[in-house]
Scaffold this motif. Structure first.
Motif, PDB file in Angstrom:
ATOM      1  N   THR A   1       8.517 -30.223 -71.211  1.00  0.00           N
ATOM      2  CA  THR A   1       7.329 -29.429 -71.512  1.00  0.00           C
ATOM      3  C   THR A   1       6.074 -30.304 -71.517  1.00  0.00           C
ATOM      4  O   THR A   1       5.031 -29.928 -70.952  1.00  0.00           O
ATOM      5  CB  THR A   1       7.482 -28.724 -72.865  1.00  0.00           C
TER       6      THR A   1
ATOM      7  N   GLY B   1       5.220 -31.111 -67.980  1.00  0.00           N
ATOM      8  CA  GLY B   1       4.578 -30.004 -67.279  1.00  0.00           C
ATOM      9  C   GLY B   1       3.128 -29.822 -67.680  1.00  0.00           C
ATOM     10  O   GLY B   1       2.275 -29.496 -66.833  1.00  0.00           O
TER      11      GLY B   1
ATOM     12  N   THR C   1      14.392 -25.318 -63.835  1.00  0.00           N
ATOM     13  CA  THR C   1      13.967 -24.876 -65.164  1.00  0.00           C
ATOM     14  C   THR C   1      12.456 -25.012 -65.384  1.00  0.00           C
ATOM     15  O   THR C   1      11.893 -24.303 -66.225  1.00  0.00           O
ATOM     16  CB  THR C   1      14.710 -25.686 -66.237  1.00  0.00           C
ATOM     17  N   GLN C   2      11.835 -25.916 -64.673  1.00  0.00           N
ATOM     18  CA  GLN C   2      10.401 -26.145 -64.853  1.00  0.00           C
ATOM     19  C   GLN C   2       9.596 -25.640 -63.650  1.00  0.00           C
ATOM     20  O   GLN C   2       8.538 -26.172 -63.315  1.00  0.00           O
ATOM     21  CB  GLN C   2      10.136 -27.643 -65.043  1.00  0.00           C
ATOM     22  N   ALA C   3      10.103 -24.581 -63.024  1.00  0.00           N
ATOM     23  CA  ALA C   3       9.405 -24.037 -61.863  1.00  0.00           C
ATOM     24  C   ALA C   3       8.070 -23.422 -62.238  1.00  0.00           C
ATOM     25  O   ALA C   3       7.134 -23.372 -61.422  1.00  0.00           O
ATOM     26  CB  ALA C   3      10.293 -23.005 -61.164  1.00  0.00           C
ATOM     27  N   GLY C   4       7.929 -22.961 -63.459  1.00  0.00           N
ATOM     28  CA  GLY C   4       6.656 -22.374 -63.879  1.00  0.00           C
ATOM     29  C   GLY C   4       5.519 -23.393 -63.865  1.00  0.00           C
ATOM     30  O   GLY C   4       4.405 -23.088 -63.400  1.00  0.00           O
ATOM     31  N   TRP C   5       5.785 -24.600 -64.383  1.00  0.00           N
ATOM     32  CA  TRP C   5       4.758 -25.650 -64.330  1.00  0.00           C
ATOM     33  C   TRP C   5       4.468 -26.052 -62.895  1.00  0.00           C
ATOM     34  O   TRP C   5       3.312 -26.339 -62.538  1.00  0.00           O
ATOM     35  CB  TRP C   5       5.210 -26.873 -65.120  1.00  0.00           C
TER      36      TRP C   5
ATOM     37  N   TYR D   1       4.682 -24.138 -60.144  1.00  0.00           N
ATOM     38  CA  TYR D   1       3.867 -23.105 -59.502  1.00  0.00           C
ATOM     39  C   TYR D   1       2.441 -23.082 -60.083  1.00  0.00           C
ATOM     40  O   TYR D   1       1.477 -22.870 -59.349  1.00  0.00           O
ATOM     41  CB  TYR D   1       4.521 -21.729 -59.665  1.00  0.00           C
ATOM     42  N   GLY D   2       2.334 -23.295 -61.380  1.00  0.00           N
ATOM     43  CA  GLY D   2       1.006 -23.289 -61.995  1.00  0.00           C
ATOM     44  C   GLY D   2       0.121 -24.425 -61.479  1.00  0.00           C
ATOM     45  O   GLY D   2      -1.055 -24.221 -61.160  1.00  0.00           O
TER      46      GLY D   2
END
Length: 204
Positions: free
Chosen positions: A109, A112, A169-173, A175-176
């Motif tokens: 986290t 990210g 698991t950290q695909a959101g960071w 893509y952001g």
């Protein structure tokens, strides 16, 4: 009995008697002393009158504008090439991954969160000719920075599997950060096109 007096030939002879004053010739005006020449009655310098003629205006010399001084305390604003921006982003993310592994207990986290400003700086510092490379190099740098954080104690295969798990698991960071870099690149591209259009317009 009158007596006569003989004078020098240039003056002639004169008789004694009542003296008569002859009118003296006017004296020539005195020439001004060199130290006081060109000064009036009050001691002020007198300018000589110039002959009338067309007056010439002095030509205006344009001096080049001084270069703007660097602002103290301002943020750096380098210009990186496409390769330079990729190396910058990958090296910074690898160092941040090692830092998170040492200080934050391999927290993905924290990694990210630190990834987002790095993406913004990469898109901001890339030069105009290589704007479209920023959204491409950002995901690659994200994967490079995950190498110190990936769990893998059994060898290369285990570390590779840990890297794939971290990416999933950290695909959101991921893509952001890519979205932030893309938006900055699009805004810079629009400004560049507007400047070129305004410069190409003929004067009204």
């Amino acid at each position: 009995m009158e007596q006569y007096r003989t004078l020098s030939p240039q003056y002639g002879t004169r008789q004694h008697g009542p003296r008569r004053d002859r009118p003296r010739p006017p004296r020539p005006p005195r020439q001004p002393v060199p130290s006081q020449a060109g000064r009036g009655a009050g001691g002020e310098p007198v300018r000589a009158a110039r002959p009338p003629g067309p007056q010439r205006r002095p030509a205006l010399v344009r001096r080049p504008a001084p270069a703007p001084a660097p602002t103290a305390g301002g943020l750096p604003n380098p210009r990186l090439t496409g390769l330079g921006s990729g190396l910058f982003c990958a090296v910074v993310m690898f160092l941040l991954g090692a830092l998170c592994s040492a200080l934050f207990g391999a927290s993905l986290t924290a990694y990210g969160v630190l990834f987002l400003p790095v993406c913004a700086l990469t898109a901001r510092w890339v030069r105009r000719g290589d704007l479209m490379t920023a959204p491409v190099v950002v995901p690659i740098a994200f994967a490079v920075g995950l190498l110190p954080l990936a769990d893998g104690e059994g060898g290369t295969g285990s570390r590779l599997m840990g890297l794939m798990t971290a990416l999933a698991t950290q695909a959101g960071w991921l893509y952001g950060g890519t979205l932030i870099a893309g938006v900055i690149v699009i805004v810079r591209r629009i400004r560049l096109v507007r400047r070129r259009t305004a410069g190409a317009r003929p004067p009204v």
